[in-house]
Design an enzyme around this catalytic site. Structure first.
Site, PDB file in Angstrom:
ATOM      1  N   HIS A  18      22.138  32.138  24.810  1.00 55.51           N
ATOM      2  CA  HIS A  18      23.207  32.452  25.147  1.00 55.51           C
ATOM      3  C   HIS A  18      23.564  32.828  26.854  1.00 55.51           C
ATOM      4  O   HIS A  18      24.335  32.809  27.519  1.00 55.51           O
ATOM      5  CB  HIS A  18      23.886  33.794  24.244  1.00 55.51           C
ATOM      6  CG  HIS A  18      23.933  33.194  22.869  1.00 55.51           C
ATOM      7  ND1 HIS A  18      24.867  32.261  22.485  1.00 55.51           N
ATOM      8  CD2 HIS A  18      23.369  33.732  21.880  1.00 55.51           C
ATOM      9  CE1 HIS A  18      24.540  32.287  21.145  1.00 55.51           C
ATOM     10  NE2 HIS A  18      23.605  32.868  20.783  1.00 55.51           N
ATOM     11  N   THR A  34      49.798  42.522  25.523  1.00 53.81           N
ATOM     12  CA  THR A  34      49.175  41.547  24.587  1.00 53.81           C
ATOM     13  C   THR A  34      47.525  41.523  24.906  1.00 53.81           C
ATOM     14  O   THR A  34      46.825  40.902  24.062  1.00 53.81           O
ATOM     15  CB  THR A  34      49.790  40.215  24.581  1.00 53.81           C
ATOM     16  OG1 THR A  34      49.509  39.855  26.016  1.00 53.81           O
ATOM     17  CG2 THR A  34      51.205  40.115  24.346  1.00 53.81           C
ATOM     18  N   GLY A  35      47.125  41.768  25.969  1.00 52.35           N
ATOM     19  CA  GLY A  35      45.889  41.565  26.420  1.00 52.35           C
ATOM     20  C   GLY A  35      45.691  40.263  27.220  1.00 52.35           C
ATOM     21  O   GLY A  35      44.584  40.418  27.886  1.00 52.35           O
ATOM     22  N   ASP A  48      48.326  48.842  31.853  1.00 52.03           N
ATOM     23  CA  ASP A  48      49.590  48.866  32.488  1.00 52.03           C
ATOM     24  C   ASP A  48      50.466  49.805  31.662  1.00 52.03           C
ATOM     25  O   ASP A  48      50.059  50.583  30.489  1.00 52.03           O
ATOM     26  CB  ASP A  48      50.223  47.556  32.661  1.00 52.03           C
ATOM     27  CG  ASP A  48      50.597  46.880  31.238  1.00 52.03           C
ATOM     28  OD1 ASP A  48      50.195  47.338  30.165  1.00 52.03           O
ATOM     29  OD2 ASP A  48      51.260  45.929  31.317  1.00 52.03           O
ATOM     30  N   HIS A  49      51.660  49.965  31.849  1.00 52.70           N
ATOM     31  CA  HIS A  49      52.555  50.694  31.078  1.00 52.70           C
ATOM     32  C   HIS A  49      52.716  50.354  29.632  1.00 52.70           C
ATOM     33  O   HIS A  49      52.861  51.355  28.686  1.00 52.70           O
ATOM     34  CB  HIS A  49      54.144  50.738  31.671  1.00 52.70           C
ATOM     35  CG  HIS A  49      54.728  49.385  31.647  1.00 52.70           C
ATOM     36  ND1 HIS A  49      54.061  48.365  32.696  1.00 52.70           N
ATOM     37  CD2 HIS A  49      55.547  48.818  30.591  1.00 52.70           C
ATOM     38  CE1 HIS A  49      54.963  47.460  32.239  1.00 52.70           C
ATOM     39  NE2 HIS A  49      55.864  47.593  31.255  1.00 52.70           N
ATOM     40  N   ARG A  94      50.209  46.521  22.307  1.00 55.15           N
ATOM     41  CA  ARG A  94      51.289  46.256  21.526  1.00 55.15           C
ATOM     42  C   ARG A  94      51.053  45.491  20.165  1.00 55.15           C
ATOM     43  O   ARG A  94      51.826  45.339  19.277  1.00 55.15           O
ATOM     44  CB  ARG A  94      52.482  45.416  22.329  1.00 55.15           C
ATOM     45  CG  ARG A  94      53.197  46.186  23.376  1.00 55.15           C
ATOM     46  CD  ARG A  94      54.136  45.435  24.101  1.00 55.15           C
ATOM     47  NE  ARG A  94      54.974  46.252  24.847  1.00 55.15           N
ATOM     48  CZ  ARG A  94      55.517  45.763  26.062  1.00 55.15           C
ATOM     49  NH1 ARG A  94      55.687  44.538  26.411  1.00 55.15           N
ATOM     50  NH2 ARG A  94      56.239  46.724  26.860  1.00 55.15           N
ATOM     51  N   CYS A 132      46.749  45.956  27.965  1.00 53.23           N
ATOM     52  CA  CYS A 132      47.934  45.625  28.517  1.00 53.23           C
ATOM     53  C   CYS A 132      48.986  45.227  27.191  1.00 53.23           C
ATOM     54  O   CYS A 132      48.382  45.391  26.161  1.00 53.23           O
ATOM     55  CB  CYS A 132      48.325  44.339  29.430  1.00 53.23           C
ATOM     56  SG  CYS A 132      47.898  42.726  28.884  1.00 53.23           S
ATOM     57  N   ARG A 163      23.869  29.930  28.896  1.00 50.69           N
ATOM     58  CA  ARG A 163      25.321  29.431  28.903  1.00 50.69           C
ATOM     59  C   ARG A 163      25.965  30.294  29.946  1.00 50.69           C
ATOM     60  O   ARG A 163      26.873  29.936  30.585  1.00 50.69           O
ATOM     61  CB  ARG A 163      26.045  29.611  27.530  1.00 50.69           C
ATOM     62  CG  ARG A 163      25.277  28.330  26.640  1.00 50.69           C
ATOM     63  CD  ARG A 163      25.491  28.750  25.281  1.00 50.69           C
ATOM     64  NE  ARG A 163      24.691  27.583  24.289  1.00 50.69           N
ATOM     65  CZ  ARG A 163      24.589  27.725  22.963  1.00 50.69           C
ATOM     66  NH1 ARG A 163      25.177  28.791  22.326  1.00 50.69           N
ATOM     67  NH2 ARG A 163      23.810  26.753  22.459  1.00 50.69           N
ATOM     68  N   HIS A 187      27.267  36.998  21.929  1.00 48.70           N
ATOM     69  CA  HIS A 187      27.059  35.685  22.335  1.00 48.70           C
ATOM     70  C   HIS A 187      27.523  35.589  23.728  1.00 48.70           C
ATOM     71  O   HIS A 187      27.038  34.962  24.744  1.00 48.70           O
ATOM     72  CB  HIS A 187      27.760  34.716  21.517  1.00 48.70           C
ATOM     73  CG  HIS A 187      27.001  34.252  20.133  1.00 48.70           C
ATOM     74  ND1 HIS A 187      27.435  33.229  19.629  1.00 48.70           N
ATOM     75  CD2 HIS A 187      26.033  34.973  19.811  1.00 48.70           C
ATOM     76  CE1 HIS A 187      26.757  33.275  18.304  1.00 48.70           C
ATOM     77  NE2 HIS A 187      25.877  34.212  18.571  1.00 48.70           N
ATOM     78  N   ASN A 188      28.457  36.452  24.194  1.00 51.42           N
ATOM     79  CA  ASN A 188      29.105  36.424  25.513  1.00 51.42           C
ATOM     80  C   ASN A 188      28.796  37.501  26.459  1.00 51.42           C
ATOM     81  O   ASN A 188      29.385  37.291  27.727  1.00 51.42           O
ATOM     82  CB  ASN A 188      30.696  36.158  25.273  1.00 51.42           C
ATOM     83  CG  ASN A 188      31.181  35.312  24.309  1.00 51.42           C
ATOM     84  OD1 ASN A 188      31.604  35.483  23.095  1.00 51.42           O
ATOM     85  ND2 ASN A 188      30.872  34.060  24.579  1.00 51.42           N
TER      86      ASN A 188
HETATM   87  C1  RB5 Z   1      54.242  43.865  30.307  1.00 61.09           C
HETATM   88  O1  RB5 Z   1      55.698  43.651  29.701  1.00 61.09           O
HETATM   89  C2  RB5 Z   1      53.647  42.539  29.467  1.00 61.09           C
HETATM   90  O2  RB5 Z   1      53.906  41.315  30.137  1.00 61.09           O
HETATM   91  C3  RB5 Z   1      52.056  42.941  29.735  1.00 61.09           C
HETATM   92  O3  RB5 Z   1      51.594  44.066  29.213  1.00 61.09           O
HETATM   93  C4  RB5 Z   1      51.075  41.940  29.196  1.00 61.09           C
HETATM   94  O4  RB5 Z   1      51.398  41.733  27.632  1.00 61.09           O
HETATM   95  C5  RB5 Z   1      50.972  40.778  30.075  1.00 61.09           C
HETATM   96  O5  RB5 Z   1      50.045  40.019  29.626  1.00 61.09           O
END
Ligand code: RB5
Length: 159
Positions: free
Chosen positions: A144, A78-79, A19-20, A120, A76, A147, A109-110
């Site tokens: 694995h 945080t991911g 995403d952005h 970020r 994204c 599983r 393992h996964n």
């Molecule tokens: C976008 O602001 C943010 O929410 C997105 O990039 C992500 O971190 C969501 O989990």
């Protein structure tokens, strides 16, 4: 000195999306992967305009789920959102790895087939190391695999 690039499968293309919030890091990783000699399909986003990460999770995880790509990368802020959305797809094992050991273990393992990164939370240098570690580490199989098969069976379990 270890030649990391020699352990990386360059025959399988990678689909990448963000995403952005992680657009800038996605662009850097896309170029980095290309420099390793691996074909990269960019599923977007293509600017820093606000977007919904789910749209890109659907593109990348959908392509991996259908077998069009064997591996993908999602980013994204945080991911976390990407992980939640991508793991809704059958056959997808999307793993949020913002540290090297997690990137390694997610493969061993996964059998992770989508690497998820928090744009970020990590810098460029760590991001490149995470991608290299994830690309070069093989799945151990054995117990694995059993599983993982039981994860795939979860959708048919009534809770
Ligand atoms: C976008 O602001 C943010 O929410 C997105 O990039 C992500 O971190 C969501 O989990």
């Amino acid at each position: 000195m270890e030649r990391i690039e020699e352990n990386i499968d360059k025959t399988e293309p990678i689909i990448i999306g963000s995403d952005h919030a992680a657009y800038q890091l996605k662009e850097k990783i896309r170029i980095f992967i290309g420099s390793l000699g691996i074909e990269v399909k960019d599923a977007g986003t293509f600017s820093e305009l606000s977007s919904n990460y789910v749209d890109y999770a659907k593109k990348v995880a959908g392509a991996v789920s259908r077998g069009e790509f064997s591996r993908g990368i999602l980013l994204c802020g945080t991911g976390i959102g990407m992980s939640i959305a991508a793991n809704r797809f059958d056959n997808v094992r999307a793993t949020l790895c913002n540290d090297i050991l997690s990137a390694k273990m997610s493969r061993m393992h996964n059998d992770s087939n989508i690497l998820v990164l928090g744009g970020r939370l990590i810098g460029d240098v760590l991001a490149f190391e995470l991608v290299k570690t994830w690309l070069k580490t093989p799945f151990e199989g054995g117990r694995h695999l059993d599983r993982i098969k039981s994860i795939e069976a979860i959708h048919s379990i009534e809770s």
